[in-house]
Design an enzyme around this catalytic site. Structure first.
Site, PDB file in Angstrom:
ATOM      1  N   MET A  79       4.487   2.361  -0.848  1.00 21.76           N
ATOM      2  CA  MET A  79       4.525   2.137   0.590  1.00 21.76           C
ATOM      3  C   MET A  79       5.965   2.136   1.112  1.00 21.76           C
ATOM      4  SD  MET A  79       1.597  -0.818   0.931  1.00 21.76           S
ATOM      5  CE  MET A  79       1.654  -0.865   2.733  1.00 21.76           C
ATOM      6  N   HIS A  80       6.074   2.186   2.441  1.00 19.03           N
ATOM      7  CA  HIS A  80       7.308   1.910   3.196  1.00 19.03           C
ATOM      8  C   HIS A  80       8.368   3.012   3.153  1.00 19.03           C
ATOM      9  CE1 HIS A  80       5.554  -2.050   3.037  1.00 19.03           C
ATOM     10  NE2 HIS A  80       5.927  -2.276   1.794  1.00 19.03           N
ATOM     11  N   ASP A 236      -0.424   1.848  -2.077  1.00 15.54           N
ATOM     12  CA  ASP A 236      -0.730   1.662  -3.494  1.00 15.54           C
ATOM     13  C   ASP A 236      -1.531   0.407  -3.784  1.00 15.54           C
ATOM     14  OD1 ASP A 236       1.451   0.068  -2.824  1.00 15.54           O
ATOM     15  OD2 ASP A 236       2.754   0.831  -4.400  1.00 15.54           O
TER      16      ASP A 236
END
Length: 486
Positions: A79-80, A236
């Site tokens: 992520m991110h 995830d």
């Protein structure tokens, strides 16, 4: 047949499941992280795409007869991360990853310029999130910022390469700090605070919905039929939850991957940003989840093995030979090799061993690493409890789930029953494949069942009491470190 692709930080994993949910084959391809400066962590998206091609080739070789029957693909990913595309679809710079901590000052800027941030997102501004990364780019790389046509998350870059569609799902988008998490929609207010608009964001769908089709040329190159559906997928951890069957309120799991996560499913948006608890959308409609996140988990064990020139299997065997008395005398380890999120929100936190002597063995230091990560999980559980989340049992997934020693230690530290599952190390890849199945008509109750329990670890009350004493000292060490850095 359903294909799941999980874009991790150190590896892209892929697997295929059949119509009964059985894993037929899996494959992986290693990835490398570039750290050109302190606090930086980057990867080039081209590396992800090449690794994807490689794992597809490996799976085709393993399943020559079954492979052409794949009807849907699901995606999971770290992520991110910020993938910046120009107007012609060119990647403007390497992707800034989730464990990059360069944007601490930009977090302060965002919190000041968007006072509604905590209410809208349910999260504190942290360097790991996507929005502060874009503020950093705007500040230090204005020429690049001015060229941005689209911001994509890592797995959604793979989707774009596979289909030409710029789409994200709710669970992954919740980690950007641009999503109104309760409404499951982009927040114009937060986008404006970063100098961005909806036109630069991907379209949003639920993780179990179809986002489009695999490009015909890609399908032909991969040996697949036309009209292969690509599911929305998930971040995830949300995808791992789908894989482990954590889909109903009260379900929970611990993930021991590069990072460490304690994940609890909620029936409503339940934020607690003051304690650095993350509140995100789940990968299924009308579900949310809370997470405590530590930035270094199984990667700490990998780091230590590289440092001493050993491997995890050998070291874990040596740790298993330690007596309880030797463990009580082992050094303490602060696992903050990349800073920390929950509960400290401290990008400048650093790792440390405390209490070494001439008689300290490498196995004792290895045990300290396992214990330090378990203590970090205890911090996460503590703030989840403050948010009203009560747990008595947790599944354990990720690479660290292969260690019985670690699983028992986590059970003893947290005073929880810990279960591992057959195929639990598959994590997000299995969840991604299941989301692909859902996107072509699978039912949640059938698809998202809990995998067969492999082993159950019950907390030992005597060891729990001993570990609580060590945990108290461990927490004091962090506070002392923080005071020294002021």
């Amino acid at each position: 047949m359903y294909l799941g692709l999980d874009l991790g930080t150190s590896e892209i994993k892929a697997l295929v499941i059949d119509h009964q949910g059985k894993v037929l084959a899996s494959a992986g391809e290693a990835l490398e992280v570039q750290r050109p400066h302190p606090h930086w962590s980057e990867q080039h998206p081209a590396q992800w795409w090449q690794a994807t091609q490689n794992v597809v080739t490996k799976l085709r070789e393993k399943l020559p007869r079954e492979w052409p029957e794949i009807s849907a693909i699901g995606l999971s990913g770290q992520m991110h991360g910020a993938v910046l595309l120009g107007r012609e679809g060119d990647v403007l710079r390497p992707a800034i990853l989730w464990n990059d901590t360069r944007s601490a000052k930009e977090c302060q800027q965002l919190t000041h310029s968007a006072p509604e941030l905590h209410q809208i997102t349910g999260n504190l501004a942290m360097p790991g999130f996507t929005a502060p990364k874009l503020l950093w780019v705007a500040r230090f790389e204005p020429d690049i910022f001015s060229q941005i046509a689209t911001v994509l998350l890592p797995k959604d870059y793979l989707r774009w390469k596979m289909s030409g569609d710029k789409v994200s799902d709710m669970s992954d988008a919740a980690g950007t700090l641009w999503l109104d998490v309760a409404k499951r929609d982009w927040s114009d207010t937060l986008l404006d605070a970063c100098g961005l608009t909806r036109d630069q964001m991907p379209r949003l769908i639920e993780g179990s919905e179809a986002s489009g089709y695999l490009n015909r040329d890609i399908a032909r190159a991969w040996g697949l039929k036309n009209q292969v559906i690509i599911a929305g997928g998930g971040g995830d951890n949300a995808a791992s939850a789908i894989g482990i069957g954590a889909v109903e309120p009260g379900d929970a799991f611990i993930s021991l991957g590069t990072s460490g996560v304690l994940f609890a499913v909620n029936e409503k948006f339940s934020p607690n940003p003051q304690s650095a608890v993350h509140a995100f959308c789940h990968a299924l409609p009308q579900r949310w989840h809370q997470m405590s996140v530590m930035l270094t988990a199984a990667s700490a064990l990998r780091w230590y093995c590289q440092l001493i020139g050993s491997n995890e299997t050998t070291l874990l065997a040596e740790i298993a030979q330690l007596t309880q008395a030797e463990k009580r005398q082992a050094p303490l380890f602060l696992p903050y090799l990349s800073g920390e999120r929950t509960p400290h929100n401290d990008p400048d936190a650093v790792g440390a061993f405390h209490g070494m002597t001439h008689s300290t063995q490498r196995a004792s230091l290895g045990y300290a690493v396992l214990e330090g990560v378990a203590f970090g999980m205890a911090d996460g559980l503590s703030v989840l409890k403050e948010s009203g989340t009560e747990l008595s049992r947790c599944s354990l997934v990720g690479g660290g789930a292969r260690s019985n020693e670690w699983a028992q230690l986590i059970a003893d530290v947290l005073n929880l029953t810990i279960t591992t599952h057959q195929g639990g190390e598959a994590g997000g890849a299995l969840g991604a494949a299941r989301l692909g199945w859902l996107a072509v008509g699978g039912e949640v109750k059938e698809v998202c069942c809990k995998p067969e329990v492999k082993q159950t670890f019950l907390a030992d009350s005597a060891r729990h009491q001993v570990l609580q004493v060590r945990l108290a000292t461990w927490r004091q060490l962090y506070q002392q470190q923080r005071e020294l850095r002021r």
